[in-house]
Design a protein around this motif. Sequence first.
Motif, mmCIF file in Angstrom:
data_model
loop_
_atom_site.group_PDB
_atom_site.id
_atom_site.type_symbol
_atom_site.label_atom_id
_atom_site.label_comp_id
_atom_site.label_asym_id
_atom_site.label_seq_id
_atom_site.Cartn_x
_atom_site.Cartn_y
_atom_site.Cartn_z
ATOM 1 N N PHE A 5 0.595 -1.355 0.350
ATOM 2 C CA PHE A 5 0.040 0.222 0.088
ATOM 3 C C PHE A 5 0.955 1.592 -0.203
ATOM 4 N N SER A 6 1.563 1.148 0.432
ATOM 5 C CA SER A 6 2.887 2.190 0.833
ATOM 6 C C SER A 6 3.860 2.685 -0.367
ATOM 7 N N ILE A 7 3.163 1.549 -1.996
ATOM 8 C CA ILE A 7 3.676 2.114 -3.736
ATOM 9 C C ILE A 7 2.242 2.570 -4.254
ATOM 10 N N TYR A 8 1.412 1.134 -4.476
ATOM 11 C CA TYR A 8 -0.260 1.735 -4.507
ATOM 12 C C TYR A 8 -0.259 3.292 -4.176
ATOM 13 N N LYS A 9 -0.399 3.969 -2.949
ATOM 14 C CA LYS A 9 -1.507 4.536 -2.435
ATOM 15 C C LYS A 9 -0.967 6.071 -3.074
ATOM 16 N N ASP A 185 -13.099 -11.211 5.224
ATOM 17 C CA ASP A 185 -14.063 -12.419 4.518
ATOM 18 C C ASP A 185 -15.913 -12.550 5.255
ATOM 19 N N ALA A 186 -15.989 -11.603 6.036
ATOM 20 C CA ALA A 186 -17.613 -11.427 6.853
ATOM 21 C C ALA A 186 -17.598 -10.198 5.989
ATOM 22 N N ALA A 187 -17.484 -9.423 5.947
ATOM 23 C CA ALA A 187 -17.361 -8.320 4.723
ATOM 24 C C ALA A 187 -17.929 -7.993 3.854
ATOM 25 N N ALA A 188 -17.059 -8.657 2.684
ATOM 26 C CA ALA A 188 -17.182 -9.216 1.187
ATOM 27 C C ALA A 188 -17.765 -10.441 0.581
ATOM 28 N N TYR A 189 -18.501 -9.988 -0.615
ATOM 29 C CA TYR A 189 -19.540 -11.272 -1.245
ATOM 30 C C TYR A 189 -18.332 -12.111 -2.091
ATOM 31 N N LYS A 190 -17.857 -13.013 -1.927
ATOM 32 C CA LYS A 190 -17.093 -13.980 -2.770
ATOM 33 C C LYS A 190 -15.703 -13.132 -3.145
ATOM 34 N N LEU A 191 -15.041 -12.622 -2.190
ATOM 35 C CA LEU A 191 -13.700 -12.508 -1.970
ATOM 36 C C LEU A 191 -12.980 -13.360 -2.663
ATOM 37 N N PRO A 192 -11.608 -12.882 -2.891
ATOM 38 C CA PRO A 192 -10.783 -13.506 -4.546
ATOM 39 C C PRO A 192 -10.425 -13.517 -3.685
ATOM 40 N N ASN A 193 -9.298 -14.997 -3.802
ATOM 41 C CA ASN A 193 -8.393 -15.466 -3.440
ATOM 42 C C ASN A 193 -6.620 -14.100 -3.241
ATOM 43 N N LEU A 194 -6.766 -14.320 -1.981
ATOM 44 C CA LEU A 194 -5.022 -12.814 -2.061
ATOM 45 C C LEU A 194 -4.650 -13.736 -1.138
ATOM 46 N N PRO A 195 -2.954 -13.711 -1.828
ATOM 47 C CA PRO A 195 -2.113 -13.607 -1.343
ATOM 48 C C PRO A 195 -2.089 -13.338 0.139
ATOM 49 N N SER A 196 -1.131 -14.337 1.171
ATOM 50 C CA SER A 196 -1.466 -13.846 2.654
ATOM 51 C C SER A 196 -0.570 -12.492 2.654
ATOM 52 N N PHE A 197 0.471 -12.539 2.329
ATOM 53 C CA PHE A 197 1.236 -10.550 2.150
ATOM 54 C C PHE A 197 0.523 -9.965 2.274
ATOM 55 N N VAL A 198 -0.826 -9.730 0.940
ATOM 56 C CA VAL A 198 -1.440 -8.416 0.934
ATOM 57 C C VAL A 198 -2.655 -8.472 2.587
ATOM 58 N N TYR A 199 -3.083 -9.595 3.058
ATOM 59 C CA TYR A 199 -3.555 -8.564 4.370
ATOM 60 C C TYR A 199 -1.978 -8.087 5.116
ATOM 61 N N LYS A 200 -0.697 -9.133 5.441
ATOM 62 C CA LYS A 200 -0.307 -8.522 6.484
ATOM 63 C C LYS A 200 0.162 -6.353 6.435
ATOM 64 N N ASP A 201 0.087 -6.779 4.697
ATOM 65 C CA ASP A 201 0.279 -5.080 4.647
ATOM 66 C C ASP A 201 -0.742 -4.295 5.026
ATOM 67 N N ILE A 202 -2.444 -4.959 4.366
ATOM 68 C CA ILE A 202 -2.967 -3.803 5.317
ATOM 69 C C ILE A 202 -2.914 -4.001 6.169
ATOM 70 N N LEU A 203 -2.602 -4.706 7.301
ATOM 71 C CA LEU A 203 -2.646 -4.578 8.819
ATOM 72 C C LEU A 203 -1.824 -3.401 8.884
ATOM 73 N N GLU A 204 -0.495 -3.587 8.222
ATOM 74 C CA GLU A 204 0.271 -2.319 8.639
ATOM 75 C C GLU A 204 0.271 -0.965 8.601
ATOM 76 N N ALA A 205 -0.538 -0.894 7.029
ATOM 77 C CA ALA A 205 -1.424 0.042 6.101
ATOM 78 C C ALA A 205 -2.236 0.825 7.136
ATOM 79 N N MET A 206 -3.294 -0.050 7.486
ATOM 80 C CA MET A 206 -4.730 0.821 7.965
ATOM 81 C C MET A 206 -5.355 0.670 8.738
#
Length: 242
Positions: A5-9, A185-206
């Motif tokens: 997210f530091s790259i994407y934002k 998973d609880a909030a989204a409809y058919k959440l795509p299968n994302l690699p684990s590092f994405v959730y780690k980056d979300i946790l750190e950034a958000m």
Amino acid sequence: MLNLFSIYKPILHGVMKLAGMSPRKVEIQPGTVLNIWAPTTTRPHHKPAVVLLHGFAMDGILTWQLQVLALVRNYAVYVPDFVFFGGSVTDRAERTVEFQSECMARGLRQLGVERCILVGLSYGGMVGFKMAEMYSDLVRSMVVTCSVMALTELVSNAGLERIGFPTWSDFLLPKTPKAVKIMFDAAAYKLPNLPSFVYKDILEAMFNNRKERHELLEALVTSDKAFTIPRYRQVFSFFDLE
């Protein structure tokens, strides 16, 4: 290793600026500053104002990026960050929905918004309902999804039982990448299968301002006896994504 997210934002912010949006720092009073993405040029009078109110997981522009690009040609789009999200801060002790509503209304008015259509997602829907109640001269109409008028004790207990968490902070302020995935998973409809590092980056950034966000959630629950349905003057549209 760089956070995704530091790259994407910065890329996202560049795209928003190319679309005619820019972030504004609006001081509504000493110690309270809002970050609001708004039209770069003075709002054309022929364009109706649309205000997009985000949920509890991400800031405004990350939540609504696709909708901004879809709406910006025909609407004057405003995307505020709630206090303690994104770039909005305060030194005041208030944590209520009423306080967030007051901040949003004052910030929008400072930017010249006289009448607007609100679009509220989840927490943003609850703030939007309160804005419509408190500022009927500002809010012309409202679109709401995945939200309620108020998080009463009855609604809160039923929701927590449904998702299997003891408190809203346990659900909405995750502490591990696995907990972030459970939340989405609880909030989204058919959440795509994302690699684990994405959730780690979300946790750190958000999930900064944890203490203050916990206090926001504590103040969100309303006594069943204290809640009465307001008499709104506006037209509302409701969407349930189940």
